[in-house]
Design a protein around this motif. Structure first.
Motif, PDB file in Angstrom:
ATOM      1  N   HIS A 106       0.562   4.292  -2.660  1.00 10.44           N
ATOM      2  CA  HIS A 106       0.633   6.071  -2.113  1.00 10.44           C
ATOM      3  C   HIS A 106       1.535   6.492  -2.816  1.00 10.44           C
ATOM      4  O   HIS A 106       0.992   7.520  -3.128  1.00 10.44           O
ATOM      5  N   MET A 149      -3.212  -5.225   0.824  1.00 11.62           N
ATOM      6  CA  MET A 149      -1.981  -4.261   0.911  1.00 11.62           C
ATOM      7  C   MET A 149      -1.055  -3.999   1.638  1.00 11.62           C
ATOM      8  O   MET A 149      -0.141  -3.452   1.881  1.00 11.62           O
ATOM      9  N   CYS A 150      -1.978  -3.544   2.885  1.00  7.61           N
ATOM     10  CA  CYS A 150      -1.071  -2.324   4.030  1.00  7.61           C
ATOM     11  C   CYS A 150      -0.498  -3.536   4.793  1.00  7.61           C
ATOM     12  O   CYS A 150       0.691  -3.651   5.750  1.00  7.61           O
ATOM     13  N   CYS A 203      -8.357  -2.677   1.859  1.00  8.24           N
ATOM     14  CA  CYS A 203      -7.097  -2.717   0.668  1.00  8.24           C
ATOM     15  C   CYS A 203      -6.910  -3.822   0.764  1.00  8.24           C
ATOM     16  O   CYS A 203      -5.706  -3.805  -0.322  1.00  8.24           O
ATOM     17  N   LYS A 236      -4.666   0.935   6.936  1.00  8.72           N
ATOM     18  CA  LYS A 236      -3.322   1.072   7.062  1.00  8.72           C
ATOM     19  C   LYS A 236      -2.901  -0.506   8.352  1.00  8.72           C
ATOM     20  O   LYS A 236      -1.360   0.103   8.628  1.00  8.72           O
ATOM     21  N   LEU A 276       1.184  -1.071   0.340  1.00  6.05           N
ATOM     22  CA  LEU A 276       0.153   0.489   0.436  1.00  6.05           C
ATOM     23  C   LEU A 276       1.158   1.312  -0.210  1.00  6.05           C
ATOM     24  O   LEU A 276       0.753   2.400  -0.363  1.00  6.05           O
ATOM     25  N   VAL A 299      -8.326   3.567  -5.650  1.00  8.48           N
ATOM     26  CA  VAL A 299      -7.805   2.327  -4.074  1.00  8.48           C
ATOM     27  C   VAL A 299      -8.698   2.624  -2.697  1.00  8.48           C
ATOM     28  O   VAL A 299      -8.615   3.873  -2.704  1.00  8.48           O
ATOM     29  N   TRP A 308      -8.712   2.187   1.173  1.00  9.40           N
ATOM     30  CA  TRP A 308      -7.849   2.153   2.444  1.00  9.40           C
ATOM     31  C   TRP A 308      -8.431   2.412   2.991  1.00  9.40           C
ATOM     32  O   TRP A 308      -9.173   3.908   2.929  1.00  9.40           O
TER      33      TRP A 308
END
Ligand code: SF4
Ligand code: F3S
Ligand code: FES
Length: 245
Positions: free
Chosen positions: A36, A71-72, A60, A53, A32, A48, A50
């Protein structure tokens, strides 16, 4: 170190394609962070979803090198070095744009499940007495963050598109949390058999393999629910008894 990312770009009405982005990575970066970085410096229109995080909001979810993951929570150091990292949206759900899919079907499924209905209090002070082991059993199911990675990977939804007939592993976990709750008195077994379609699960366990909360979806939720359905509908003694009712 420089790393290459192949990110799916495109909307629901346009032909999609993977686009390449190269960035300088830093130690401890997760996927992630890379997305970003690309969004801030190279592709400001990259869509995206999210939120936290921290692996707790379930927003995500994506397919990283072909595997459904958060992703995080996926460090670049876990991925093969020197190869481009592919990032694609969840395949099982309709694409909105780039990495964002429409997961609203899941919330519609949830709305149709009868909610928690507690039995009457059993103590004079209006409270309940519950065995600790009964509480412990459902605690695992309450860890679900509704990331829908399990829904994405299950072939019944992903490949066979049985959205009308099967609610998917996430809702088997939800149903198990309700059905095994020591205070709940609602009977959802006929629904689990018919509307939620538990018979369509053939225990491939792919859902369990991708769950970021390590919920043992198949062994602890789906199989016990299947057993309850079998006991109710296919037990020969019970069937005979029902004939004479
Ligand atoms: Fe995600 Fe696991 Fe919940 Fe499925 S059961 S939605 S994989 S947290
Ligand atoms: Fe699907 Fe999990 Fe069953 S992946 S087939 S719900 S064991
Ligand atoms: Fe919340 Fe990844 S951003 S789980």
């Amino acid at each position: 170190m420089n790393a290459e990312f192949q990110i799916w770009r495109g909307g629901k009405d346009s032909a999609g394609r993977f686009e390449s982005y190269s960035i300088e990575t830093t130690e401890g970066m997760v996927v992630l962070d890379a997305v970003h970085h690309i969004q801030s410096n190279q592709a400001p229109d990259l869509a995206v979803r999210w939120n936290c995080k921290a692996g707790k909001c379930g927003s995500c979810s994506a397919e990283i090198n072909g595997t459904p993951k958060l992703m995080c929570m996926t460090r670049l150091s876990e991925l093969p070095v020197g190869q481009p990292v592919t990032i694609a949206p969840l395949k099982a759900f309709p694409l909105i744009r780039d990495l964002v899919t429409d997961v609203s079907w899941n919330f519609r499924v949830k709305k149709k499940i009868p909610p928690f209905r507690p039995r009457k209090p059993d103590a004079p002070d209006g409270t309940w007495r519950i065995a600790q082991e009964d509480i412990d059993r459902v605690q695992e199911f309450r860890k679900c963050i509704e990331c829908f990675l399990c829904q994405d990977v299950c072939h019944v939804l992903r490949d066979h598109q049985q959205f009308e007939s099967f609610s998917g592993p996430r809702y088997m976990v939800y149903l198990a949390a309700l059905e095994m709750h020591p205070l709940d008195v609602e009977d959802r077994i006929p629904l689990i058999k018919k509307e939620n379609g538990i018979g369509l699960c053939n225990i491939t366990k792919c859902c369990t393999a991708v769950c970021p909360e390590e919920i043992r979806i198949t062994d602890n939720a789906i199989i016990p629910l299947k057993e309850r359905v079998v006991d109710r509908f296919y037990d020969p003694i019970r069937k005979l008894f029902n004939l004479f009712k």
